[in-house]
Design a protein around this motif. Sequence first.
Motif, PDB file in Angstrom:
ATOM      1  N   LEU A 191      12.621   0.419  -7.613  1.00 11.23           N
ATOM      2  CA  LEU A 191      12.181   1.145  -6.418  1.00 11.23           C
ATOM      3  C   LEU A 191      11.804   2.584  -6.772  1.00 11.23           C
ATOM      4  CD1 LEU A 191      11.817   0.809  -3.351  1.00 11.23           C
ATOM      5  CD2 LEU A 191      14.118   1.709  -3.060  1.00 11.23           C
ATOM      6  N   CYS A 192      12.525   3.180  -7.742  1.00 15.45           N
ATOM      7  CA  CYS A 192      12.173   4.534  -8.187  1.00 15.45           C
ATOM      8  C   CYS A 192      10.716   4.581  -8.642  1.00 15.45           C
ATOM      9  CB  CYS A 192      13.079   4.966  -9.338  1.00 15.45           C
ATOM     10  SG  CYS A 192      14.797   5.231  -8.866  1.00 15.45           S
ATOM     11  N   ASN A 193      10.290   3.560  -9.366  1.00 13.12           N
ATOM     12  CA  ASN A 193       8.913   3.532  -9.860  1.00 13.12           C
ATOM     13  C   ASN A 193       7.908   3.310  -8.739  1.00 13.12           C
ATOM     14  OD1 ASN A 193       9.965   3.902 -12.372  1.00 13.12           O
ATOM     15  ND2 ASN A 193       9.694   1.811 -13.063  1.00 13.12           N
ATOM     16  N   LEU A 194       8.281   2.487  -7.765  1.00 14.02           N
ATOM     17  CA  LEU A 194       7.377   2.233  -6.641  1.00 14.02           C
ATOM     18  C   LEU A 194       7.225   3.456  -5.732  1.00 14.02           C
ATOM     19  CD1 LEU A 194       8.379  -1.399  -5.566  1.00 14.02           C
ATOM     20  CD2 LEU A 194       6.351  -0.691  -6.817  1.00 14.02           C
ATOM     21  N   LEU A 195       8.145   4.424  -5.880  1.00 11.41           N
ATOM     22  CA  LEU A 195       8.079   5.637  -5.058  1.00 11.41           C
ATOM     23  C   LEU A 195       7.389   6.797  -5.758  1.00 11.41           C
ATOM     24  CD1 LEU A 195      11.614   5.529  -3.397  1.00 11.41           C
ATOM     25  CD2 LEU A 195       9.417   5.402  -2.213  1.00 11.41           C
TER      26      LEU A 195
END
Length: 621
Positions: free
Chosen positions: A383-387
Amino acid sequence: MACLLETPIRMSVLSEVTASSRHYVDRLFDPDPQKVLQGVIDMKNAVIGNNKQKANLIVLGAVPRLLYLLQQETSSTELKTECAVVLGSLAMGTENNVKSLLDCHIIPALLQGLLSPDLKFIEACLRCLRTIFTSPVTPEELLYTDATVIPHLMALLSRSRYTQEYICQIFSHCCKGPDHQTILFNHGAVQNIAHLLTSVSYKVRMQALKCFSVLAFENPQVSMTLVNVLVDGELLPQIFVKMLQRDKPIEMQLTSAKCLTYMCRAGAIRTDDNCIVLKLDHDLKHAHELRQAAFKLYASLGANDEDIRKKIIETENMMDRIVTGLSESSVKVRLAAVRCLHSLSRSVQQLRTSFQDHAVWKPLMKVLQNAPDEILVVASSMLCNLLLEFSPSKEPILESGAVELLCGLTQSENPALRVNGIWALMNMAFQAEQKIKADILRSLSTEQLFRLLSDSDLNVLMKTLGLLRNLLSTRPHIDKIMSTHGKQIMQAVTLILEGEHNIEVKEQTLCILANIADGTTAKELIMTNDDILQKIKYYMGHSHVKLQLAAMFCISNLVWNEEEGSQERQDKLRDMGIVDILHKLSQSSDSNLCDNRYRASFQPNSISSQASKSDGQVGVE
């Protein structure tokens, strides 16, 4: 018939075209039909396994001539068949070859050839069509453009085992959604393909099984029909169960398991049906182990190589399979699927394209709602990467309530979850609107924020400082946040600068001060705090260059000439001896410290106030 060729490859390929390649094409125009036939046969032998020769012949215009001969009524059936064989061989080359064939309108010509009474010619056309339709560059819609094509293909299923194999393979590759399923179903696909499951040919059985797999996928109508189909007196589900036996090839076991799974999901098969479920319990466990191993392998392969990540994602239906794995009943399969997606999410290009096309964020958010910690750690990392700022998934994730979910993770007893929760919030706050920053502060609460600033885990502390740095960017945002939370933030900064922390932590803290110093009203919280000013002065004379530079950024923002009150601030800092320190630094052997920008920091335009706000976003590894 015009054949459009790609200009970029024409010159490079033409320079390598040999005289023999031209000779093959020239023979296609011979007035003697027998010489033309022999020329095509010789061309067939020349291109087998030779991609360079294939490219040469395409550039020289062989494809339009071959298609012309294939469609001419005066051409013998043998010549037409050989032309179809050569075209099929050309299609087995590169994707550019297939594109060139499509540009020459090969599909309508081959479909027309299927009207021939000659079986060998029909099989050659189908073999070529199979090769073209299974290429990723071919739009599957081309199969459905002419409404007469599907019923004719159904009729050809009975002609030979080759027509059965090729047609089923075309159907399984070109059935991409409910509309395609409906067309095939309405033209009798179930009835026409069912008996092929008992064929003596393994290839026919396998392709027929794949057809049922794509027809039944998320389709209750097809699934309800399949459950009552009889083949040689045996119900279709029973045939699928037999195909699950351990003595069958792995590919057949997995595909038959898919068919039964889709039928169960559609309610066509009762979940307590012992004759099926007991077998599924045994063999699906094996299938789960295989899927888990496959996902782990893809995750490892794609971890550090962009080209490999691209190949994995471009594999047909691969993203759908991985995304489906997120909802598997097996925790191990779910974990492996998340790890695989996390590995692929390291690609900037894929975050912008494939991850958005498949709306990966939706099932990921479901996983994050209720999952064991081992899955939550990997899912929150992804999720960190998707944000990240450039990810198109960022906005819908924000709208789906991610702020509260991530703030909840920061309270976990698991340090990895705390790190990921605060890391994701840091990425979310990067260059964000004031509303998003306010939502983060409200959901996180100042109490929790300051608990994180005193966290024993160094990674948690560093990411919390990164979050503060991103929150305190853009002057109106800085002033707004400091007007409501200034006292607590200044206390936290003081404690960190006084504490036993490493260089990186103190550098981040000084950068936060530099951002505060860039505020219009917020900078007064520094100027009226002699303790903080003394600490900045101290770090200007520190032995570590990073800390000296960060402290100088603070001073530069405080004394910016074009801002109101700059003269008073300059006078106060001069009285503190800041100018003397700057003069000493100007004699430093370090090029950064002695740069003219810092020597003249009390002069107009000495340093950009934005220099301290370069907290780049980094994807979680």
